[in-house]
Design a protein around this motif. Structure first.
Motif, short mmCIF file in Angstrom:
data_model
loop_
_atom_site.label_atom_id
_atom_site.label_comp_id
_atom_site.label_asym_id
_atom_site.label_seq_id
_atom_site.Cartn_x
_atom_site.Cartn_y
_atom_site.Cartn_z
N GLU A 101 97.45 7.70 120.30
CA GLU A 101 98.31 8.87 120.44
C GLU A 101 98.18 9.82 119.25
OE1 GLU A 101 102.39 7.63 120.79
OE2 GLU A 101 102.41 6.73 118.80
N GLY A 102 97.13 9.62 118.46
CA GLY A 102 96.83 10.58 117.42
C GLY A 102 97.32 10.26 116.02
N GLN A 103 97.89 9.08 115.82
CA GLN A 103 98.33 8.73 114.48
C GLN A 103 97.11 8.37 113.63
OE1 GLN A 103 101.74 6.28 113.75
NE2 GLN A 103 102.57 6.52 115.83
N GLY A 104 97.06 8.93 112.43
CA GLY A 104 95.92 8.69 111.54
C GLY A 104 96.00 7.36 110.83
N VAL A 105 96.11 6.27 111.58
CA VAL A 105 96.35 4.95 110.99
C VAL A 105 95.22 4.47 110.10
CG1 VAL A 105 98.03 4.13 112.66
CG2 VAL A 105 95.62 3.86 113.16
N GLY A 106 94.02 4.99 110.35
CA GLY A 106 92.88 4.60 109.53
C GLY A 106 93.04 5.01 108.07
N GLU A 107 93.85 6.06 107.84
CA GLU A 107 94.06 6.57 106.49
C GLU A 107 95.20 5.85 105.78
OE1 GLU A 107 91.09 8.69 107.13
OE2 GLU A 107 92.15 9.20 105.27
N LEU A 108 95.98 5.09 106.53
CA LEU A 108 97.16 4.47 105.94
C LEU A 108 96.83 3.08 105.41
CD1 LEU A 108 99.71 5.47 108.71
CD2 LEU A 108 99.24 6.64 106.56
N LEU A 109 97.19 2.81 104.19
CA LEU A 109 96.88 1.51 103.58
C LEU A 109 97.91 0.46 103.99
CD1 LEU A 109 95.85 2.68 100.00
CD2 LEU A 109 94.40 2.27 102.00
N LEU A 110 97.46 -0.77 104.08
CA LEU A 110 98.35 -1.88 104.42
C LEU A 110 99.12 -2.32 103.17
CD1 LEU A 110 95.95 -4.02 106.65
CD2 LEU A 110 97.57 -2.25 107.37
N TYR A 111 100.38 -2.64 103.34
CA TYR A 111 101.24 -3.07 102.23
C TYR A 111 100.82 -4.47 101.77
CZ TYR A 111 105.80 -4.04 99.91
OH TYR A 111 106.81 -4.35 99.03
N PRO A 112 100.38 -4.61 100.52
CA PRO A 112 99.85 -5.89 100.06
C PRO A 112 100.83 -7.06 100.21
CG PRO A 112 99.43 -4.18 98.42
CD PRO A 112 100.32 -3.58 99.45
N ASN A 113 102.10 -6.82 100.00
CA ASN A 113 103.08 -7.91 100.09
C ASN A 113 103.21 -8.48 101.49
OD1 ASN A 113 103.91 -8.22 97.43
ND2 ASN A 113 105.46 -6.63 97.56
N TYR A 114 102.76 -7.72 102.52
CA TYR A 114 102.83 -8.23 103.90
C TYR A 114 101.47 -8.61 104.46
CZ TYR A 114 107.48 -5.90 104.44
OH TYR A 114 108.78 -5.48 104.32
N VAL A 162 89.79 -5.98 102.29
CA VAL A 162 90.46 -5.49 101.10
C VAL A 162 90.53 -3.96 101.07
CG1 VAL A 162 88.39 -5.56 99.65
CG2 VAL A 162 90.64 -5.80 98.62
N GLY A 163 89.54 -3.32 101.69
CA GLY A 163 89.54 -1.85 101.75
C GLY A 163 90.70 -1.28 102.56
N ARG A 164 91.24 -2.07 103.53
CA ARG A 164 92.38 -1.62 104.33
C ARG A 164 93.65 -1.64 103.48
NH1 ARG A 164 93.02 -1.51 109.55
NH2 ARG A 164 94.28 0.22 108.80
#
Lengths: 131, 193
Positions: free
Chosen positions: B127-140, B147-149
């Motif tokens: 639906e167009g969310q730029g999720v590829g640009e968003l980093l994953l929260y390390p604590n979760y 590691v690049g995510r």
């Protein structure tokens, strides 16, 4: 790290020093009678130790103040080679940058200094109008 | 969360009332996360769908708890200081937690949580969310994530972290303490077994 559980508010309320071995729920318990709060973890269980180094972190106060790491003034830590050092914006800046989310491979943080926030005010007391 | 103590109370009282972190004590479990721009109806529907789907799998695979914690923060990038985990684009962390009892089901549930994460992320992407640009929260984030995510790719961030690490830990004493490095270390060590 059980020996590092102190929470100390400076006399002018300018900062809060928290030991690196304490759980967030214990931090709030110790600050309950003070006039300040900190941007910390959200539930009983997680400790301060891995929280900041793990990216932390999200808080009930994030909407107002950002992540925990955004309110850290400085850290005191022991490096892998045994050296004790302090890091902040102005001192060992790259190290300070790195411990905010870069993991726990830079040493052991035994003290965090935070910007304290005003605690939430008590509900206003209803007073009877006399006029 | 599971807060049944809704009332006006001190901040401390409120946090203490949320003591469910040991709900699944003694069981096996894993966290993972998806970072989102927004919790849209489509994303929420997919989360509900995943909850139902994996919930139904529980009985067959010793599952005891399927949890998707929706964490809709307001914008917080305006407070962001420069940090090794960049957080300047208001990523919203979805917190997944699955637990189970049978060690023989470890592989199943780890694949399950990764699949649930993938499907939800894909829904957001569609639906167009730029999720590829968003980093994953390390604590979760599960260690199985690239590691690049978590720390970014191609922007020098990982290299900068590694440079600091090299300066303070040239002999790599701490090499095995951070999950992603620990995993690599284990693979190297176990290769000789």
């Amino acid at each position: 790290m059980k020996g590092f559980q102190s929470v100390t508010v400076s006399s002018d309320n300018a900062f809060v020093d928290i030991g690196g071995g304490i759980a967030w729920s214990d931090v709030y318990s110790k600050l309950d009678s003070s006039s300040v709060n900190v941007v910390g973890g959200r539930v009983p269980g997680p400790g301060i130790g891995g929280f900041v180094t793990g990216g932390g972190g999200y808080s009930w106060l994030t909407n107002q103040y950002g992540l925990t790491g955004d309110t850290v003034v400085s850290v005191e830590m022991v490096l892998p080679n045994g050296t004790i050092t302090r890091a902040s914006e102005g001192e060992n800046e790259e190290l300070f940058w790195a411990v905010k989310g870069g993991g726990n491979r830079f040493g052991v943080i035994y003290s965090f200094r935070f910007v304290p926030l005003p605690s939430f005010p008590s509900p206003p007391t209803l007073t009877r109008r006399t006029n | 969360m599971f807060n049944t103590t809704l009332k006006t109370q001190s901040f401390n009282s409120f946090v203490q009332s949320l003591g469910v972190s040991n709900l699944q004590a003694g069981q096996r479990g894993t966290f993972n996360t998806v970072s989102l721009e927004s919790y849209t109806p489509a994303v929420l529907e997919q989360i509900a769908n995943q909850t139902e789907f994996w919930g139904k799998q529980s009985l067959l695979h010793s599952g005891t708890f399927i949890s998707f914690d929706i964490e809709p923060f307001l914008n917080y990038s305006q407070f962001a200081r420069d940090a090794a985990w960049p957080h300047t684009n208001n990523a919203l962390p979805l917190n997944l937690y699955f637990s189970w009892t049978n060690p023989a089901k470890d592989g199943f549930w780890k694949r399950a949580i990764l699949e649930a994460s993938r499907v939800i992320e894909e829904t957001a992407r569609q639906e167009g969310q730029g999720v590829g640009e968003l980093l994953l929260y390390p604590n979760y984030a599960m260690v199985e994530n690239e590691v690049g995510r978590v720390y970014g790719e191609g922007d020098g961030n990982l290299e900068r972290i590694e440079e600091v690490r090299r300066r303070v830990d040239p002999v790599s004493f701490s090499f095995f303490f951070w999950p992603w490095m620990f995993c690599l270390f284990c693979r190297i060590a176990l290769a000789d077994v």
